[in-house]
Write a protein that holds these residues in place. Structure first.
Motif, PDB file in Angstrom:
ATOM      1  N   TYR A  78       0.902  -1.175   0.036  1.00 44.57           N
ATOM      2  CA  TYR A  78      -0.042   0.002  -0.137  1.00 44.57           C
ATOM      3  C   TYR A  78       0.991   1.236   0.024  1.00 44.57           C
ATOM      4  O   TYR A  78       1.745   1.264   0.518  1.00 44.57           O
ATOM      5  N   GLY A  79       0.263   2.476  -0.628  1.00 46.74           N
ATOM      6  CA  GLY A  79       0.971   3.584  -0.687  1.00 46.74           C
ATOM      7  C   GLY A  79      -0.149   4.366   0.373  1.00 46.74           C
ATOM      8  O   GLY A  79      -0.812   3.853   0.908  1.00 46.74           O
ATOM      9  N   PRO A  80       0.319   5.885   0.368  1.00 46.57           N
ATOM     10  CA  PRO A  80      -0.502   6.582   1.118  1.00 46.57           C
ATOM     11  C   PRO A  80      -2.046   6.473   0.935  1.00 46.57           C
ATOM     12  O   PRO A  80      -2.746   6.639   1.860  1.00 46.57           O
ATOM     13  N   GLU A  81      -2.482   6.137  -0.136  1.00 46.63           N
ATOM     14  CA  GLU A  81      -3.921   6.158  -0.594  1.00 46.63           C
ATOM     15  C   GLU A  81      -4.402   4.762  -1.215  1.00 46.63           C
ATOM     16  O   GLU A  81      -5.479   5.134  -1.835  1.00 46.63           O
ATOM     17  N   GLY A  82      -3.765   3.965  -1.105  1.00 49.57           N
ATOM     18  CA  GLY A  82      -4.129   2.646  -1.511  1.00 49.57           C
ATOM     19  C   GLY A  82      -3.444   1.726  -2.146  1.00 49.57           C
ATOM     20  O   GLY A  82      -2.057   1.710  -1.890  1.00 49.57           O
ATOM     21  N   LEU A  83      -3.808   0.702  -2.962  1.00 52.41           N
ATOM     22  CA  LEU A  83      -2.713  -0.351  -3.533  1.00 52.41           C
ATOM     23  C   LEU A  83      -1.625   0.508  -4.234  1.00 52.41           C
ATOM     24  O   LEU A  83      -1.834   1.332  -5.006  1.00 52.41           O
ATOM     25  N   ARG A  84      -0.514  -0.094  -4.310  1.00 54.87           N
ATOM     26  CA  ARG A  84       0.517   0.353  -5.152  1.00 54.87           C
ATOM     27  C   ARG A  84       0.414  -0.344  -6.462  1.00 54.87           C
ATOM     28  O   ARG A  84       0.085  -1.682  -6.566  1.00 54.87           O
ATOM     29  N   PRO A  85       0.451   0.427  -7.740  1.00 48.64           N
ATOM     30  CA  PRO A  85       0.526  -0.268  -8.947  1.00 48.64           C
ATOM     31  C   PRO A  85       1.446  -1.395  -8.999  1.00 48.64           C
ATOM     32  O   PRO A  85       0.908  -2.348  -9.902  1.00 48.64           O
ATOM     33  N   ALA A  86       2.476  -1.327  -8.572  1.00 49.58           N
ATOM     34  CA  ALA A  86       3.732  -2.321  -8.828  1.00 49.58           C
ATOM     35  C   ALA A  86       3.213  -3.707  -7.896  1.00 49.58           C
ATOM     36  O   ALA A  86       3.214  -4.868  -8.370  1.00 49.58           O
ATOM     37  N   HIS A  87       2.282  -3.571  -6.865  1.00 49.96           N
ATOM     38  CA  HIS A  87       1.905  -4.759  -6.093  1.00 49.96           C
ATOM     39  C   HIS A  87       0.431  -5.381  -7.220  1.00 49.96           C
ATOM     40  O   HIS A  87       0.811  -6.535  -7.187  1.00 49.96           O
ATOM     41  N   VAL A  88      -0.157  -4.597  -7.587  1.00 48.88           N
ATOM     42  CA  VAL A  88      -1.019  -5.082  -8.371  1.00 48.88           C
ATOM     43  C   VAL A  88      -0.678  -5.991  -9.830  1.00 48.88           C
ATOM     44  O   VAL A  88      -0.816  -6.858 -10.182  1.00 48.88           O
ATOM     45  N   LEU A  89       0.536  -5.354 -10.343  1.00 46.18           N
ATOM     46  CA  LEU A  89       0.996  -5.963 -11.531  1.00 46.18           C
ATOM     47  C   LEU A  89       1.826  -7.214 -10.977  1.00 46.18           C
ATOM     48  O   LEU A  89       1.958  -8.206 -11.833  1.00 46.18           O
ATOM     49  N   ALA A  90       2.487  -7.174 -10.019  1.00 47.76           N
ATOM     50  CA  ALA A  90       3.191  -8.506  -9.177  1.00 47.76           C
ATOM     51  C   ALA A  90       2.232  -9.471  -9.236  1.00 47.76           C
ATOM     52  O   ALA A  90       2.236 -10.779  -9.409  1.00 47.76           O
ATOM     53  N   ALA A  91       1.060  -9.184  -8.507  1.00 52.82           N
ATOM     54  CA  ALA A  91      -0.127 -10.055  -8.510  1.00 52.82           C
ATOM     55  C   ALA A  91      -0.586 -10.854  -9.738  1.00 52.82           C
ATOM     56  O   ALA A  91      -0.895 -11.932  -9.734  1.00 52.82           O
ATOM     57  N   LEU A  92      -0.558  -9.915 -10.819  1.00 52.06           N
ATOM     58  CA  LEU A  92      -1.133 -10.475 -11.927  1.00 52.06           C
ATOM     59  C   LEU A  92      -0.043 -11.249 -12.639  1.00 52.06           C
ATOM     60  O   LEU A  92      -0.319 -12.369 -13.113  1.00 52.06           O
ATOM     61  N   ALA A  93       1.390 -11.041 -12.420  1.00 56.35           N
ATOM     62  CA  ALA A  93       2.267 -11.767 -12.961  1.00 56.35           C
ATOM     63  C   ALA A  93       2.580 -13.126 -12.406  1.00 56.35           C
ATOM     64  O   ALA A  93       2.773 -14.186 -12.946  1.00 56.35           O
ATOM     65  N   ALA A  94       2.062 -13.200 -11.114  1.00 55.17           N
ATOM     66  CA  ALA A  94       2.119 -14.619 -10.420  1.00 55.17           C
ATOM     67  C   ALA A  94       1.030 -15.477 -10.855  1.00 55.17           C
ATOM     68  O   ALA A  94       1.256 -16.745 -10.400  1.00 55.17           O
ATOM     69  N   ARG A  95       0.205 -15.217 -11.480  1.00 52.16           N
ATOM     70  CA  ARG A  95      -1.033 -15.755 -11.880  1.00 52.16           C
ATOM     71  C   ARG A  95      -1.005 -16.176 -13.423  1.00 52.16           C
ATOM     72  O   ARG A  95      -1.892 -17.168 -13.762  1.00 52.16           O
ATOM     73  N   ILE A  96      -0.723 -15.478 -14.263  1.00 55.78           N
ATOM     74  CA  ILE A  96      -1.007 -15.559 -15.789  1.00 55.78           C
ATOM     75  C   ILE A  96      -0.154 -16.609 -16.501  1.00 55.78           C
ATOM     76  O   ILE A  96       1.037 -16.924 -16.060  1.00 55.78           O
ATOM     77  N   ASP A  97      -0.630 -17.082 -17.245  1.00 50.30           N
ATOM     78  CA  ASP A  97      -0.064 -18.088 -17.960  1.00 50.30           C
ATOM     79  C   ASP A  97       0.966 -17.463 -18.811  1.00 50.30           C
ATOM     80  O   ASP A  97       0.750 -16.198 -19.434  1.00 50.30           O
ATOM     81  N   PRO A  98       2.110 -18.217 -19.003  1.00 50.61           N
ATOM     82  CA  PRO A  98       3.261 -17.624 -19.963  1.00 50.61           C
ATOM     83  C   PRO A  98       2.625 -17.285 -21.471  1.00 50.61           C
ATOM     84  O   PRO A  98       3.352 -16.441 -22.229  1.00 50.61           O
ATOM     85  N   ASP A  99       1.438 -17.936 -22.054  1.00 53.45           N
ATOM     86  CA  ASP A  99       1.009 -17.677 -23.307  1.00 53.45           C
ATOM     87  C   ASP A  99       0.258 -16.468 -23.329  1.00 53.45           C
ATOM     88  O   ASP A  99      -0.259 -16.101 -24.251  1.00 53.45           O
ATOM     89  N   THR A 100       0.042 -15.843 -22.147  1.00 51.91           N
ATOM     90  CA  THR A 100      -0.837 -14.568 -22.049  1.00 51.91           C
ATOM     91  C   THR A 100      -0.419 -13.428 -22.909  1.00 51.91           C
ATOM     92  O   THR A 100       0.937 -13.255 -23.002  1.00 51.91           O
ATOM     93  N   VAL A 101      -1.212 -12.813 -23.757  1.00 54.39           N
ATOM     94  CA  VAL A 101      -0.900 -11.560 -24.573  1.00 54.39           C
ATOM     95  C   VAL A 101      -1.156 -10.541 -23.584  1.00 54.39           C
ATOM     96  O   VAL A 101      -2.317 -10.390 -23.089  1.00 54.39           O
ATOM     97  N   LEU A 102      -0.261  -9.697 -23.234  1.00 55.40           N
ATOM     98  CA  LEU A 102      -0.616  -8.537 -22.357  1.00 55.40           C
ATOM     99  C   LEU A 102      -0.520  -7.270 -23.417  1.00 55.40           C
ATOM    100  O   LEU A 102       0.512  -7.033 -23.779  1.00 55.40           O
TER     101      LEU A 102
END
Length: 542
Positions: free
Chosen positions: A354-378
Motif C-alpha cells: 500500500y501507498g498513502p492512498e491505496g494499493l501500489r500499482p507495482a503490487h497489482v502488477l506483481a499479483a497479476l504476473a504471479a497468476r497468468i499463463d506464459p502464453d498470455t498476451v498483455l
C-alpha cells in the motif's frame, strides 16, 4: 427478364476480391455512404461493429497483428477517416497491415461538393502506405486487390476511396490488373548481405543486440536467441517498444533502453558495437543534445522496413527478411563465451503493498504476473506504470506484449478486443490506466457483443498521473482537474461488459484468483477496476 441472371456489379466483383484475399471480416462504424456496400452482406462476410472509428481501426489492428495478415476496415467519408487518423498512425507505427475502404459521395455530382463530400486524399497525412481514388467504378475491385498487396508489403494501412454509387455499377468483364496476382518474396537473405554485419560483430570486443517490434515472431525469436547465445552478448529491448523482440525471461535479456540520449549513452557505454534487429536506431523522447551513443561505438541495423533502414544513423544498414538473415549471421559470427547480462531482477512479489492512498500499482502488477499463463498476451496502456509492468511482467512468448507504437491513447481496449477475436486460443489481458481507457471505452461494447473474453485490468488513480508528474518536473501547477467522479466499472456495465472492483489486496487476490483461470476459454469480457494510490511514485522517466 424472369429467370435471367442479374448482371454482376462492382460490389459483386469486390466481394470476390475480398474472399480471394481472406478479407472476410469487416470492422466498421457505418455511415450513409457505406450503406450500399454493407446492406445484405453475404453470409460468409462477417461484420464487426465498433462505436467509434478509433475503436474500429484499433480492433482491426489487434486482429491483423494476431493473424499476421491484413484486416479489412470500412470508414465513413471525412468524419470517419478524420476520427480514425490517430489510430491509423498507430497502425502504421505498429506495422499492422490494414485494407481501409473509405466511403465518398456519389461521383456523379462530386463536382458540386454535395453534403458528405470528403476531400479525402491526404486527410490521413503520410500514415497510409498507399491511397487510391479509382478513376472509374470498374477499377474498385482491382484497387482493393492492390491495397491488400500494398498493406502487406508496406506493413500499414492502405486506403481505397469508393464513391457510394460505384457499388451498383456494372462490373468490368475482367478485373483490371492493378495488382499482381501473386507476390513472391525471397525466403532467405543473401549471404553476402550479412557479411558486413558479421565483420562488425567479430571485430568488436563487447557487442550487443537491440531488438524491437519487427522481431516479434516465432522464427525471429528463435534466430535472435541463437545469435545472442553464439555471441554471448546481452540483448536490449528498444525504448518505447510496442512488441517484444526477444524472450524477456532469457538470461541474456538486459532490459529496456532508456528514453533519452544521456541515459541511452550511459546504458550502452560498455559496448563498442551495436546491432539493431527489427528496431529503429533509436527511438527517443524528449530531445537532449549529444550523440545517441558514445564516440567510437559502431552501429548497424538489420530490418525488413525500408524507411527504418534509410533513416537510421548507422554505419551499415541491411534490408532483408529478418529471421533468415539472422540465421545466416549466426552461422558466420565467431562463437564467444557468454557474459552475464546486466538484467533487472527477476519478477517477484512487491513487499510494499500500500501507498498513502491505496494499493501500489507495482503490487497489482506483481499479483497479476504471479497468476497468468506464459502464453498470455498483455496489451499495455498505462504510461505511469509501464516501467513496473516491464520489470514485473516479462514477455515470455512471441506476441506476449503489445502497446501503441505511436504513443497516442485509445489503443489498448479495442486492440485487445480485436486480438482476442483473431486469436481465441490465447489468454488476453489489457492493463490500462483509467485515463487511457476513457479514450476508447466504447470498445467494451464490441468486446461484449462479439464475445471477446479479454480481462481489462484498469489501474484507477482518478487522474492523468503521467501528465501531473511532467508538470511537476517543470515546477508548474497543472490546470487540469482529476476525474474522481468517473466510474469505469459503471461505464463498463452500461456498455454491456461485466465489471468488478477491488480496493484492497484481499479483494484483488480474490478477483484475480477467480478471473485468471478462465482467460483461455472465456467468451465474455470482464473489467476489473482496481483503485490504486494516486500519490504513488511514478516510475516513468521521460
Amino acid at each position: 427478364m424472369s429467370g435471367e441472371q442479374r448482371p454482376a456489379t462492382v460490389r459483386d466483383a469486390a466481394l470476390d476480391v475480398l474472399r480471394e484475399y481472406g478479407l472476410t471480416t469487416v470492422f466498421a462504424n457505418p455511415g450513409s455512404t457505406e450503406v450500399a456496400f454493407l446492406t445484405d452482406l453475404p453470409g460468409d462476410i462477417d461484420f464487426v461493429l465498433a462505436l467509434h472509428e478509433g475503436s474500429v481501426v484499433g480492433m482491426a489492428t489487434g486482429w491483423a497483428l494476431a493473424r499476421r495478415r491484413p484486416a479489412l476496415v470500412q470508414l465513413h467519408t471525412t468524419a470517419g477517416l478524420g476520427n480514425a487518423v490517430g489510430a491509423l498512425a498507430t497502425a502504421r507505427a505498429n506495422r499492422a497491415p490494414l485494407v481501409v475502404l473509405v466511403g465518398q459521395q456519389d461521383r456523379r455530382h462530386l463536382a458540386l461538393e454535395p453534403f458528405l463530400t470528403g476531400r479525402l486524399r491526404g486527410l490521413a497525412g503520410d500514415y497510409p502506405v498507399w491511397t487510391e481514388e479509382p478513376a472509374v467504378p470498374q477499377e474498385v475491385p482491382g484497387a482493393i486487390a492492390r491495397a491488400h498487396h500494398e498493406a502487406e508489403q508496406g506493413k500499414g494501412p492502405a486506403i481505397v476511396v469508393v464513391p457510394q454509387g460505384d457499388w451498383a455499377e456494372p462490373a468490368a468483364g475482367d478485373r483490371p490488373r492493378s495488382a499482381a496476382e501473386r507476390v513472391v518474396r525471397s525466403a532467405a537473405a543473401d549471404p553476402a548481405a550479412v557479411e558486413g554485419l558479421a565483420r562488425l560483430l567479430d571485430e568488436a570486443t563487447a557487442p550487443a543486440l537491440v531488438v524491437g517490434a519487427g522481431a516479434d515472431g516465432e522464427e525471429e525469436w528463435a534466430a535472435l536467441t541463437a545469435l545472442a547465445e553464439r555471441l554471448g552478448t546481452p540483448v536490449y529491448q528498444e525504448s518505447f517498444g510496442a512488441r517484444a523482440g526477444f524472450p524477456q525471461d532469457h538470461p541474456l535479456f538486459a532490459g529496456f533502453l532508456p528514453a533519452d540520449r544521456p541515459r541511452l549513452r550511459e546504458a550502452l557505454s560498455g559496448h563498442d558495437a551495436l546491432l539493431a534487429a527489427g528496431a529503429p536506431v533509436f527511438r527517443q523522447y524528449p530531445y537532449f543534445d549529444g550523440p545517441l551513443v558514445e564516440p567510437g561505438t559502431r552501429v548497424a541495423v538489420l530490418t525488413d522496413d525500408p524507411a527504418e533502414a534509410h533513416r537510421s544513423p548507422v554505419e551499415l544498414a541491411v534490408l532483408a527478411p529478418l529471421a533468415p538473415a539472422v540465421r545466416l549471421l549466426a552461422d558466420r559470427v565467431r562463437p564467444r563465451a557468454a557474459e552475464p547480462a546486466p538484467a533487472p531482477p527477476a519478477p517477484a512479489a512487491e513487499q510494499q503493498v500500500y501507498g498513502p492512498e491505496g494499493l501500489r500499482p507495482a503490487h497489482v502488477l506483481a499479483a497479476l504476473a504471479a497468476r497468468i499463463d506464459p502464453d498470455t498476451v498483455l496489451v499495455e496502456e498505462t504510461p505511469s506504470s509501464r516501467p513496473d509492468l516491464h520489470r514485473l511482467v516479462p514477455a515470455r512468448r512471441p506476441m506476449g506484449f503489445l502497446s501503441a507504437a505511436m504513443g497516442g491513447l485509445g489503443f489498448a481496449l479495442p486492440a485487445a478486443t480485436g486480438l482476442r477475436m483473431a486469436a481465441p486460443d490465447r489468454p488476453v489481458v489489457a492493463v490500462v490506466g483509467d485515463g487511457s481507457s476513457l479514450y476508447q471505452v466504447q470498445a467494451l461494447w464490441s468486446a461484449a457483443r462479439y464475445g471477446a473474453g479479454v480481462c481489462f485490468l484498469v489501474l484507477s488513480n482518478n487522474r492523468y498521473a503521467i501528465m501531473d508528474r511532467l508538470a511537476d518536473a517543470r515546477g508548474g501547477k497543472p490546470p487540469w482537474p482529476d476525474f474522481s467522479q468517473v466510474s469505469l466499472s459503471a461505464l463498463a456495465r452500461g456498455l454491456g461488459c461485466p465489471a468488478r472492483t477491488a480496493a484492497t489486496a484481499e479483494e484483488l487476490d480474490a478477483a484475480l484468483d477467480e478471473i485468471v483461470p478462465t482467460l483461455r476459454d472465456r467468451t465474455e469480457p470482464i473489467l476489473l477496476d482496481v483503485a490504486v494510490d494516486s500519490n504513488a511514485d511514478i516510475a516513468f522517466r521521460p
